[in-house]
Write a protein that holds these residues in place. Structure first.
Motif, mmCIF file in Angstrom:
data_model
loop_
_atom_site.group_PDB
_atom_site.id
_atom_site.type_symbol
_atom_site.label_atom_id
_atom_site.label_comp_id
_atom_site.label_asym_id
_atom_site.label_seq_id
_atom_site.Cartn_x
_atom_site.Cartn_y
_atom_site.Cartn_z
ATOM 1 N N ALA A 109 0.842 -1.206 0.000
ATOM 2 C CA ALA A 109 0.000 0.000 0.000
ATOM 3 C C ALA A 109 0.873 1.252 0.000
ATOM 4 N N LEU A 110 1.988 1.188 0.737
ATOM 5 C CA LEU A 110 2.909 2.339 0.794
ATOM 6 C C LEU A 110 3.476 2.622 -0.599
ATOM 7 N N GLY A 111 3.938 1.547 -1.251
ATOM 8 C CA GLY A 111 4.503 1.677 -2.595
ATOM 9 C C GLY A 111 3.475 2.180 -3.596
ATOM 10 N N THR A 112 2.267 1.660 -3.522
ATOM 11 C CA THR A 112 1.221 2.056 -4.487
ATOM 12 C C THR A 112 0.861 3.529 -4.294
ATOM 13 N N ALA A 113 0.721 3.933 -3.026
ATOM 14 C CA ALA A 113 0.363 5.332 -2.767
ATOM 15 C C ALA A 113 1.450 6.257 -3.289
ATOM 16 N N TYR A 114 2.718 5.862 -3.069
ATOM 17 C CA TYR A 114 3.820 6.700 -3.552
ATOM 18 C C TYR A 114 3.794 6.791 -5.071
ATOM 19 N N PHE B 180 -3.543 9.823 8.728
ATOM 20 C CA PHE B 180 -4.990 9.507 8.792
ATOM 21 C C PHE B 180 -5.333 8.325 7.885
ATOM 22 N N PRO B 181 -4.893 7.126 8.258
ATOM 23 C CA PRO B 181 -5.107 5.973 7.358
ATOM 24 C C PRO B 181 -6.578 5.688 7.072
ATOM 25 N N ASN B 182 -7.450 6.051 8.033
ATOM 26 C CA ASN B 182 -8.879 5.789 7.808
ATOM 27 C C ASN B 182 -9.450 6.615 6.668
ATOM 28 N N ARG B 183 -8.783 7.743 6.402
ATOM 29 C CA ARG B 183 -9.286 8.635 5.351
ATOM 30 C C ARG B 183 -8.424 8.562 4.090
ATOM 31 N N THR B 184 -7.700 7.475 3.943
ATOM 32 C CA THR B 184 -6.754 7.350 2.822
ATOM 33 C C THR B 184 -7.389 7.668 1.477
ATOM 34 N N LYS B 185 -8.564 7.092 1.217
ATOM 35 C CA LYS B 185 -9.177 7.234 -0.112
ATOM 36 C C LYS B 185 -9.495 8.696 -0.420
ATOM 37 N N ILE C 120 -8.432 11.492 1.123
ATOM 38 C CA ILE C 120 -7.266 12.387 1.120
ATOM 39 C C ILE C 120 -6.472 12.218 -0.177
ATOM 40 N N SER C 121 -6.182 10.966 -0.536
ATOM 41 C CA SER C 121 -5.390 10.752 -1.754
ATOM 42 C C SER C 121 -6.169 11.239 -2.977
ATOM 43 N N GLY C 122 -7.491 11.110 -2.935
ATOM 44 C CA GLY C 122 -8.318 11.573 -4.053
ATOM 45 C C GLY C 122 -8.214 13.086 -4.217
ATOM 46 N N LEU C 123 -8.312 13.803 -3.092
ATOM 47 C CA LEU C 123 -8.257 15.273 -3.159
ATOM 48 C C LEU C 123 -6.881 15.765 -3.611
ATOM 49 N N ILE C 124 -5.837 15.166 -3.005
ATOM 50 C CA ILE C 124 -4.471 15.571 -3.416
ATOM 51 C C ILE C 124 -4.286 15.234 -4.897
ATOM 52 N N GLY C 125 -4.718 14.028 -5.263
ATOM 53 C CA GLY C 125 -4.579 13.594 -6.655
ATOM 54 C C GLY C 125 -5.279 14.544 -7.619
ATOM 55 N N LEU C 126 -6.427 15.057 -7.186
ATOM 56 C CA LEU C 126 -7.190 15.967 -8.056
ATOM 57 C C LEU C 126 -6.374 17.237 -8.359
ATOM 58 N N ILE C 127 -5.756 17.783 -7.308
ATOM 59 C CA ILE C 127 -4.927 18.989 -7.499
ATOM 60 C C ILE C 127 -3.725 18.671 -8.387
ATOM 61 N N LEU C 128 -3.064 17.547 -8.080
ATOM 62 C CA LEU C 128 -1.884 17.163 -8.872
ATOM 63 C C LEU C 128 -2.276 16.891 -10.319
ATOM 64 N N TRP C 129 -3.448 16.306 -10.496
ATOM 65 C CA TRP C 129 -3.925 15.981 -11.854
ATOM 66 C C TRP C 129 -4.114 17.266 -12.670
ATOM 67 N N ILE C 130 -4.751 18.265 -12.062
ATOM 68 C CA ILE C 130 -5.003 19.514 -12.792
ATOM 69 C C ILE C 130 -3.684 20.150 -13.244
ATOM 70 N N TYR D 108 -6.559 7.517 -12.522
ATOM 71 C CA TYR D 108 -7.738 6.973 -11.849
ATOM 72 C C TYR D 108 -7.489 5.523 -11.412
ATOM 73 N N LEU D 109 -6.886 4.730 -12.340
ATOM 74 C CA LEU D 109 -6.629 3.323 -12.019
ATOM 75 C C LEU D 109 -5.648 3.196 -10.852
ATOM 76 N N LEU D 110 -4.641 4.088 -10.851
ATOM 77 C CA LEU D 110 -3.681 4.071 -9.734
ATOM 78 C C LEU D 110 -4.396 4.413 -8.426
ATOM 79 N N TRP D 111 -5.274 5.390 -8.500
ATOM 80 C CA TRP D 111 -6.008 5.809 -7.287
ATOM 81 C C TRP D 111 -6.868 4.672 -6.737
ATOM 82 N N ARG D 112 -7.461 3.895 -7.700
ATOM 83 C CA ARG D 112 -8.292 2.750 -7.277
ATOM 84 C C ARG D 112 -7.464 1.755 -6.452
#
Ligand code: ZN
Length: 585
Positions: free
Chosen positions: A38-43, A85-90, A92-102, A158-162
């Motif tokens: 999970a650590l590697g995938t998130a990175y 905040f591991p409970n909010r992983t999805k 948090i990573s989604g929001l950060i990803g959205l900014i990085l994506w733009i 998106y697939l990475l985020w999944r």
């Protein structure tokens, strides 16, 4: 882990052993909870947004490795919120990803069109151009095929985020990991600069920004901040320049005749690597062909071995003895405008980086600017043929008096980024002395190939204005030289003002005059070709060539004047006491 446990079991002191073993077990227990996949995938997910463009830049050999390395470091920072905040992983990573994506869409799009890295210079072009030009730039930016590129990029993201999952593990270990990441990426380098090296806070923050800039979304955020900062500095410089009194009594001989004047400023070209100046490799075949039409000055040097510092003197009344005149007297650009010329600045050098603010200020003293190089790093691939098209455009302008500055990237490091593959003529040790090592031979070959390409560019500029058959004049010189293992003991590559060598200052200096120019203003330059001269006094030579008269003109500082007086060729930093010394060539 197995080895460590083995070493523990071999321990003789039982008490120490059991304590150590206990400690090992504890770590093992905590670490087992951390989901390494999970650590590697998130990175991978966070790195993807910055890494994709940097990988493309590396694969196309467009720029140095720094950007990719920094993107890899800085992407680690995004792991901290999901570690905390591991409970909010999805979410948090989604929001950060959205900014990085733009922001990554902008970088990818820019790479697709220009095969370059997005930078603050691009923002400068967009915000500083007039609305029509900005629209043109943006229209050029969006091409239909970018839609599938963007879609694929989005799909991969998106697939990475999944695949992103909570990293889990004991809280203390997650906190420790976050601290390690923060220390490595931000803490240590800042501590090193601010505390250990005792650098000012401004410097420390700027360096930190530089380290963060290659990663998303900082490329856009820091790029914009730096753009704003340099813009403010530039406007202050321009305001000061605008308030200067004009030159007194400025008149031009033959001022009623039309004229097109071209000033071509080269970069890092040591004339001793040009066959036009007797180099044993054929690096200037094109200029050699038209040598009869040129005045080739043999003993010209630059006052400083760095672009900005040299041009601050070359393009103004400042010189080594009066360095402050750069801001207190009108510049060469001001002079041309005062004389009624329509003025153009075409540059293949970087635009509004901190180091280039002065250059951009100079360019802004002209009527029209064409910035052809928006790379973030100077060490990026950009060819000087970029300037041909804007020159053609400028020549089409029917203004009676035109003055065009062309600033080339010339033979600046990295040499092999300066020429297209078809100019790779020098590949082995042929015609080189036997004492060079393989690494040295490779650098010399790349440099000579860049000189060869520069010969193509400069001669093409001459033929371009020659073909117009107008009353025109062109001057070409390089801002400074370069030592490419030229000076014994042949171990110096580049420039260093603290350890000056003649190679860092020797520059080509060439004047070309059209037939029509010579009809009205015949200048026999042949008798002046061996005069030792520093380009720090160039403004007087230029004024003399063009036929200007004004009270600040000093004929003893004009290379082409009968009243010229030979002076010591001072090099060194004029602001460092005792550093100025006369250069022997
Ligand atoms: Zn330079």
């Amino acid at each position: 882990m197995a080895n460590m446990l083995k070493s523990v079991s071999m321990c003789y002191d039982f008490r120490l052993c059991s304590k150590y073993q206990k400690y090992q077990m504890k770590i093992k227990k905590y670490a087992a909870d951390i989901n390494l996949t999970a650590l590697g995938t998130a990175y991978l997910f966070f790195f993807y947004f910055s890494g994709i463009t940097h990988l493309l830049l590396q694969l196309t050999n467009t720029t140095i490795f720094f950007g990719l390395r920094q993107a890899a470091y800085m992407s680690l920072l995004w792991l901290i919120p999901i570690l905390m905040f591991p409970n909010r992983t999805k979410i948090i990573s989604g929001l950060i990803g959205l900014i990085l994506w733009i922001t990554s869409l902008i970088s990818i799009g820019y790479f697709c069109i220009y095969q370059q890295e997005f930078s603050q210079s691009v923002l400068f072009i967009i915000f500083e151009s007039n609305p029509a030009e900005s629209q043109e730039f943006i229209a050029q930016y969006f091409k239909w095929w970018m839609a599938p590129v963007f879609l694929s990029h989005t799909l991969i993201a998106y697939l990475l985020w999944r695949c992103v999952k909570p990293i889990n593990g004991a809280k203390s270990l997650r906190v420790a990991l976050s601290l390690i990441i923060f220390t490595l990426a931000i803490g240590l380098p800042t501590f090193k600069d601010y505390i250990l090296k005792d650098r000012p806070l401004d410097f420390t923050l700027e360096k930190l920004q530089k380290r963060m800039e290659p990663a998303q979304p900082w490329q856009l955020v820091i790029g914009y901040m730096q753009y704003q900062k340099q813009l403010t500095n530039m406007h202050a410089l321009l305001e000061k320049n605008n308030s200067l009194p004009p030159l007194s009594g400025l008149k031009q001989k033959d001022g009623d005749l039309p004229s097109t004047l071209l000033l071509v400023i080269g970069e890092s070209t040591n004339r001793n690597h040009m066959s036009l100046y007797g180099y044993n490799r054929e690096t200037s075949p094109n200029l050699k062909k038209i040598e009869g039409d040129l005045a080739v000055f043999k003993k010209v040097v630059s006052p400083r071995p760095y672009t900005i510092e040299a041009l601050e003197q070359v393009l103004t009344f400042a010189d080594q003895e009066n360095p402050d005149l750069v801001m207190t007297k009108p510049s060469l650009m001001n002079m041309m405008k005062q004389a009624g010329y329509k003025t153009y600045w075409i540059t293949n050098q970087q635009t509004l980086t901190k180091r280039n603010t002065m250059l951009t200020t100079f360019s802004k003293q002209m009527d029209i600017q064409k910035y052809m190089n928006n790379s973030r790093a100077q060490n990026s691939r950009e060819y000087d043929e970029n300037v041909f098209e804007p020159l053609e455009e400028a020549l089409k302008d029917n203004a009676k008096h035109k003055f065009i500055v062309i600033h080339l990237l010339g033979t600046h490091m990295k040499y092999d980024y300066r020429y297209p593959p078809e100019f790779e003529k020098f590949k082995d040790a042929k015609d080189l002395p036997s004492h060079f090592t393989e690494i040295q031979i490779s650098a010399i070959n790349n440099y000579d190939n860049a000189v060869l390409y520069n010969d193509f560019v400069v001669s093409k500029l001459i033929t371009t204005i020659k073909d117009k058959n107008e009353r025109s004049l062109m001057v070409y010189f390089s801002d400074h030289g370069e030592d490419v293992y030229d000076t014994p003991p042949h171990n110096m590559l580049g420039r260093n003002e603290g350890k000056p060598t003649a190679a860092m200052y020797t520059v080509p200096f060439i004047v070309w005059q059209s037939e029509k120019w010579q009809e009205s203003r015949r200048l026999d330059l042949s008798k002046f070709l061996n005069r030792p001269y520093s380009t720090s006094h160039f403004i007087h030579t230029w004024a003399d060539l063009v036929g200007f008269e004004f009270s600040e003109f000093d004929s003893s500082k004009s290379l082409i004047n009968e009243a010229f007086k030979e002076k010591p060729l001072l090099v060194g930093d004029p602001k460092v006491k005792g550093q100025l010394k006369a250069l022997e060539q």
